[in-house]
Design a protein around this motif. Structure first.
Motif, PDB file in Angstrom:
ATOM      1  N   GLU A 161       0.913  -1.196   0.090  1.00 14.31           N
ATOM      2  CA  GLU A 161       0.107   0.037  -0.145  1.00 14.31           C
ATOM      3  C   GLU A 161       0.997   1.157   0.076  1.00 14.31           C
ATOM      4  OE1 GLU A 161      -3.368   0.158  -0.311  1.00 14.31           O
ATOM      5  OE2 GLU A 161      -4.284  -1.879   0.679  1.00 14.31           O
ATOM      6  N   PRO A 162       1.822   1.319  -0.844  1.00 15.09           N
ATOM      7  CA  PRO A 162       2.865   2.368  -0.782  1.00 15.09           C
ATOM      8  C   PRO A 162       2.141   3.948  -1.092  1.00 15.09           C
ATOM      9  CG  PRO A 162       3.049   1.235  -3.116  1.00 15.09           C
ATOM     10  CD  PRO A 162       2.257   0.631  -2.295  1.00 15.09           C
ATOM     11  N   PHE A 163       0.765   4.001  -1.687  1.00 16.29           N
ATOM     12  CA  PHE A 163       0.292   5.193  -1.941  1.00 16.29           C
ATOM     13  C   PHE A 163      -0.772   5.836  -1.000  1.00 16.29           C
ATOM     14  CE2 PHE A 163       1.695   3.269  -6.119  1.00 16.29           C
ATOM     15  CZ  PHE A 163       2.749   3.818  -5.927  1.00 16.29           C
ATOM     16  N   SER A 164      -1.117   4.647  -0.029  1.00 14.37           N
ATOM     17  CA  SER A 164      -2.358   4.855   0.675  1.00 14.37           C
ATOM     18  C   SER A 164      -2.451   6.281   1.540  1.00 14.37           C
ATOM     19  CB  SER A 164      -2.771   3.515   1.348  1.00 14.37           C
ATOM     20  OG  SER A 164      -1.884   3.185   2.273  1.00 14.37           O
ATOM     21  N   ASN A 165      -1.154   6.538   2.326  1.00 18.89           N
ATOM     22  CA  ASN A 165      -1.389   7.731   2.944  1.00 18.89           C
ATOM     23  C   ASN A 165      -1.379   9.071   2.271  1.00 18.89           C
ATOM     24  OD1 ASN A 165      -1.489   6.190   5.226  1.00 18.89           O
ATOM     25  ND2 ASN A 165       0.792   6.093   5.512  1.00 18.89           N
ATOM     26  N   LEU A 166      -1.157   9.073   0.942  1.00 20.88           N
ATOM     27  CA  LEU A 166      -1.119  10.432   0.298  1.00 20.88           C
ATOM     28  C   LEU A 166      -2.548  10.851  -0.318  1.00 20.88           C
ATOM     29  CD1 LEU A 166       1.945   9.252  -2.128  1.00 20.88           C
ATOM     30  CD2 LEU A 166       2.089  10.566  -0.002  1.00 20.88           C
ATOM     31  N   ASP A 167      -2.727  12.106  -0.356  1.00 15.73           N
ATOM     32  CA  ASP A 167      -3.990  12.555  -0.998  1.00 15.73           C
ATOM     33  C   ASP A 167      -3.897  12.536  -2.248  1.00 15.73           C
ATOM     34  OD1 ASP A 167      -3.050  14.910  -2.292  1.00 15.73           O
ATOM     35  OD2 ASP A 167      -2.765  15.881  -0.344  1.00 15.73           O
TER      36      ASP A 167
END
Ligand SMILES: Nc1ncnc2c1ncn2[C@@H]1O[C@H](COP(=O)(O)OP(=O)(O)OP(=O)(O)O)[C@@H](O)[C@H]1O
Length: 347
Positions: A161-167
């Motif tokens: 989930e490398p992008f899940s913390n980005l808006d």
């Protein structure tokens, strides 16, 4: 193949997280593991990394058995790079030190510094090499994590989930940059995600999972256009589902008859009408409908349309340049080849 899972089963007490999963990933290929929470994506990744041992089956790296009940290669000896959802950067180390950390024991001291700086420059953070993680934005931290993972040039890169913390906006940018970097390094990559758009934009192949099993493997286009089941179809599109019965090879619905290939005569079926497959035409042509709500979304409008004989509303996306108002009567043209038909209960 670069990485393979051969009949891998993983149990945690009563829970079967993976049930006899087999998958081969080719050298340089980018594969996305896609599925809802709890379907076993992370467990598969952890098995590849070597932080978990399978209950049964084998994990092979470059054709070599690294993880069967008989033989086991420790994570640090697998030549595998890892990127986690929370980036897992060391807060007390600078960007440069974080990236150098990944090179420890692989590249000698002075060369390590140069290699780390190259990786940092590659992700566009040369000016921040001496900064600490808390001084960076989420996108910048993700780039550091990526630089740290690719700097040692791992044969296989595993990303959870490398992008899940980005808006959303940043997510698009970082995802495209990551895709470019993966192509460039040629690393075989597995990316875990629950977002079909992430998977379609970055992966060569998508592995759709459900309850510890693989549901379908294919390119994004194959999964979108030829989903193997209603479950797979739902994952990729928010369509309107219309129930009907199969009569003379087609399912009868209030929207018309749609071919039901391979379905038994008289059986219950579900027709799936994609929001952008519906064409709005002047009233009096095709199927009559009435616009109940219209939302302006920028490039397209989202409409909910009432149709006689259907007790819910048809969801439609169309670019109408503001010409249609709520309450207006329209015609609906639904090309039959755009409609997916599945057996009822095929979830
Ligand atoms: N160490 C563990 N002990 C017990 N159960 C576990 C353990 N790790 C995973 N599970 C269970 O195994 C199943 C699969 O979990 P996994 O984390 O692989 O799913 P996932 O698809 O990655 O989900 P998410 O997207 O929420 O991370 C879940 O039911 C989970 O609760």
């Amino acid at each position: 193949m670069a990485l393979a899972f051969d009949g891998v089963t993983q149990r945690f007490g009563e829970v079967t997280a993976l049930n006899s999963v087999s998958l081969s990933v080719e050298p340089g290929e980018i594969v996305a593991l896609l599925g809802q929470s709890g379907c076993g994506k992370t467990t598969l990744l952890r098995l590849a990394a070597g932080v978990e041992r399978p209950s049964a089956g084998r994990v092979l790296l470059e054709g070599k058995d690294v993880s069967s009940p008989e033989s086991f290669v420790e994570p640090e000896r697998r030549g595998v790079g890892l990127v986690f959802q929370d980036y897992a950067l060391f807060p007390h180390l600078t960007v440069l030190e974080n990236v150098r950390f990944g090179l420890q024991g692989r590249v000698p001291g002075t060369a390590a510094e140069a290699t780390a700086l190259r990786a940092i420059a590659r992700v566009g953070l040369a000016d921040l090499a001496q900064s600490y993680p808390h001084m960076l934005s989420g996108g910048e931290q993700q780039r550091v994590a990526l630089a740290r993972a690719v700097a040692p040039r791992p044969g296989v890169l595993l990303m959870d989930e490398p992008f899940s913390n980005l808006d959303r906006r940043l997510r698009d940018v970082v995802r495209d940059e990551t895709a470019a970097l993966l192509q460039e390094t040629g690393a075989t990559s597995i990316i875990v995600t629950h977002d079909p758009e992430d998977a379609m934009r970055i992966a060569d192949r998508i592995v759709l999972m459900r309850a510890g099993e693989i549901v379908q493997i294919g390119t994004g286009e194959t999964l979108y256009r030829q989903p193997a089941s209603l479950f797979a179809a739902r994952f990729f599109c928010d369509f309107t589902e219309v129930a009907g019965r199969v009569v003379r090879g087609a399912v009868d619905t209030p929207f018309g008859r749609f071919p039901a290939r391979g379905l038994a005569e008289g059986s219950e079926a579900v027709a799936c009408i994609r929001p952008h497959a519906v064409r709005i035409v002047p009233k009096g042509f095709c199927l009559p409908g009435r616009v109940v709500t219209r939302r302006f979304l920028g490039e397209v409008d989202h409409l909910l349309i009432a149709v006689d004989g259907f007790d819910r509303l048809l969801s439609v996306r169309a670019s109408l340049a503001g010409v249609l108002g709520e309450g207006e009567d329209v015609g609906l043209d639904i090309p039959t080849d755009e409609v997916l038909v599945f057996p009822a209960g095929d979830t």
